[in-house]
Scaffold this motif. Structure first.
Motif, short mmCIF file in Angstrom:
data_model
loop_
_atom_site.label_atom_id
_atom_site.label_comp_id
_atom_site.label_asym_id
_atom_site.label_seq_id
_atom_site.Cartn_x
_atom_site.Cartn_y
_atom_site.Cartn_z
N SER A 20 0.65 -1.20 -0.05
CA SER A 20 0.02 -0.02 0.15
C SER A 20 0.95 1.38 -0.13
O SER A 20 0.36 2.27 -0.51
CB SER A 20 -0.83 -0.02 1.28
OG SER A 20 -1.94 -0.92 1.19
N ALA A 21 2.01 1.25 0.67
CA ALA A 21 2.90 2.52 0.87
C ALA A 21 3.59 2.70 -0.50
O ALA A 21 3.77 3.88 -1.09
CB ALA A 21 3.92 2.08 1.97
N ALA A 22 3.71 1.50 -1.36
CA ALA A 22 4.58 1.94 -2.77
C ALA A 22 3.52 2.31 -3.52
O ALA A 22 4.03 3.16 -4.41
CB ALA A 22 4.87 0.28 -2.90
N ILE A 23 2.38 1.91 -3.33
CA ILE A 23 1.35 2.39 -4.23
C ILE A 23 1.04 3.80 -4.05
O ILE A 23 1.15 4.76 -5.10
CB ILE A 23 0.02 1.39 -4.33
CG1 ILE A 23 0.33 0.17 -4.82
CG2 ILE A 23 -1.15 2.33 -5.02
CD1 ILE A 23 -0.91 -0.61 -4.42
N THR A 24 0.84 4.29 -2.71
CA THR A 24 0.40 5.56 -2.39
C THR A 24 1.84 6.41 -2.56
O THR A 24 1.66 7.93 -3.19
CB THR A 24 0.15 5.92 -1.07
OG1 THR A 24 1.18 5.37 -0.17
CG2 THR A 24 -1.10 5.11 -0.83
N LEU A 25 3.14 6.14 -2.50
CA LEU A 25 4.14 6.96 -2.43
C LEU A 25 4.69 6.94 -4.13
O LEU A 25 5.15 8.16 -4.37
CB LEU A 25 5.38 6.45 -1.85
CG LEU A 25 5.15 6.33 -0.29
CD1 LEU A 25 6.16 5.89 0.59
CD2 LEU A 25 5.08 8.11 0.10
N ARG A 26 4.30 6.13 -4.91
CA ARG A 26 4.58 6.14 -6.34
C ARG A 26 3.58 7.13 -6.98
O ARG A 26 3.84 7.96 -7.79
CB ARG A 26 4.44 4.74 -6.93
CG ARG A 26 5.83 3.88 -6.88
CD ARG A 26 6.86 4.58 -7.69
NE ARG A 26 6.64 4.60 -9.10
CZ ARG A 26 6.74 5.75 -9.75
NH1 ARG A 26 7.45 6.86 -9.30
NH2 ARG A 26 6.60 5.83 -10.95
N ARG A 27 2.15 6.99 -6.54
CA ARG A 27 1.29 7.97 -7.02
C ARG A 27 1.52 9.21 -6.66
O ARG A 27 1.22 10.18 -7.47
CB ARG A 27 0.00 7.54 -6.46
CG ARG A 27 -1.24 8.05 -7.02
CD ARG A 27 -2.61 7.64 -6.58
NE ARG A 27 -2.82 7.47 -5.39
CZ ARG A 27 -3.70 6.52 -4.48
NH1 ARG A 27 -4.42 5.80 -5.38
NH2 ARG A 27 -3.87 6.66 -3.26
N ALA A 28 2.34 9.60 -5.48
CA ALA A 28 2.69 11.00 -5.14
C ALA A 28 4.05 11.23 -6.08
O ALA A 28 4.33 12.41 -5.92
CB ALA A 28 2.92 10.99 -3.73
#
Length: 375
Positions: A20-28
């Motif tokens: 989940s952190a990988a998804i959100t931080l990549r999205r940012a």
């Protein structure tokens, strides 16, 4: 909108929190390295119960439609007596305007497949069979020595490596270790009978039994038992689980009779610890079970892990320093996480003393009502 203070991030652990952190931080817009000591996206456990707030978090993560399509979504929890008699229902309403249902369930392997697909689609290429040997921080960043003797340089490190987190021990050498709560949980998949449209609890007996639909045809059943900590071999699990279910009627009697030597059963002791805040040190922060492991009584561990990722990415985007972002994250989210952990432990205590079902369900209902509040 790349977080200026977090352009390059290392995430340790490729479970629900780490993915989940990988998804959100990549999205940012951050560049993300994701590592895990396991050889692949390893899945441990059977199914997951999902609350309405967790479904909301999954929607914000961008995977709600997939979860709804491949799992179960509905409303309410039915509470039954040992013989299967209907006692009461616990409502699970979400606030007006919510786009999600109040309850759900999914097979853990299915959720991992959905999340890992999003991680790969975001351009993150996990490195498996790798761990962190050393973390050295300075004012400008973090230097990481990996187990393959390579080095990495990052703006921050996210420790998402679970209840036995090595990252936690590295930044907090005197942190408490996981302790047995006095309960163990059994999990297995069972057929979903026609007409079953919601989660169920069976209370008032020697163990707590429940089930959650995870698809149109399957449910996962759980049994929470008060017992001294013990190690069970796979071969003894089917007969032992069948014996625990002896007093229970309704559909559970049929599930019990269908247990055989080849029935797949997951069994584990429930552990927890209380880590004083804040859950970060310098440029290294802990998320998920590495910081706040919760027993499953509120079915919110996975939800908190996803919320951790969402809140962390949002605060990094709002602030121009890692220190300010981490402080804002703690101010905004730590109390909510502690509330879930404390409430879950309290429900477990009531289960262990075999408190009346109404007393147990009152804590569940009050906690779920609070968790629908916005992040």
């Amino acid at each position: 909108m790349t977080p200026q203070a977090a352009r390059r991030v290392l995430i340790v652990g490729a479970g629900i929190a780490g993915m989940s952190a990988a998804i959100t931080l990549r999205r940012a817009g951050a560049e993300v390295d994701l590592i895990d000591i396991q050889p692949d996206f390893t899945v441990v456990g059977a199914g997951l119960t999902i609350t309405g707030p967790t479904l909301r978090a999954l929607d914000q993560l961008g995977v709600y439609e997939e979860v709804a399509a491949h799992g179960y979504t509905g409303d309410g929890i039915r509470v039954c007596a040992v013989d299967g008699t209907h006692l009461t229902d616990i409502p699970t309403p979400m606030p007006p305007g919510s786009k999600v249902r109040g309850s759900g369930g999914i097979g853990r392997p299915v959720l991992y497949r959905i999340l890992s697909g999003r991680v790969l689609a975001a351009g993150v290429r996990p490195r498996f069979g790798l761990s962190v040997e050393d973390i050295t921080q300075d004012t400008d960043g973090v230097t990481v020595t990996f187990s393959d003797h390579t080095l990495g340089r990052y703006d921050l490190v996210v420790g998402a490596d679970g209840i036995s987190s090595r990252t936690r021990r590295q930044i907090f050498p005197h942190a408490p270790s996981p302790q047995y709560t006095g309960q163990s949980v059994w999990r297995t998949f069972v057929p979903r009978p026609e007409g079953v449209d919601r989660r169920h609890y069976f209370l008032g007996g020697p163990v707590k039994v429940g089930w959650t639909p995870v698809s149109a045809t399957r449910m996962y059943m759980f049994v929470v038992e008060r017992t001294p900590r013990r190690i069970r071999t796979p071969g003894e699990l089917p007969a032992a689980l069948a014996e625990l279910l002896t007093p229970y009627g309704g559909h559970i009697a049929g599930f019990r009779d269908a247990i055989g030597e080849d029935t797949e059963i997951a069994y584990r002791p429930l552990e927890s610890f209380d880590l004083p805040g804040p859950w970060y040190q310098g440029r290294v922060i802990l998320v998920g079970d590495a910081a706040h492991p919760t027993t499953p009584q509120l079915a919110s561990g996975a939800g908190l892990a996803v919320e951790d990722a969402l809140v962390l990415a949002e605060e990094l985007a709002r602030h121009d320093s890692v220190t300010a972002a981490f402080k804002a994250y703690a101010d905004r989210h730590e109390a909510r996480c502690r509330f879930v952990v404390d409430s879950s432990i309290e429900i477990g205590r009531l289960e262990q003393i075999q408190a009346p079902p109404a007393e147990q369900t009152a804590v569940v209902e009050a906690a779920l009502a609070r968790l629908v509040e916005p992040l």
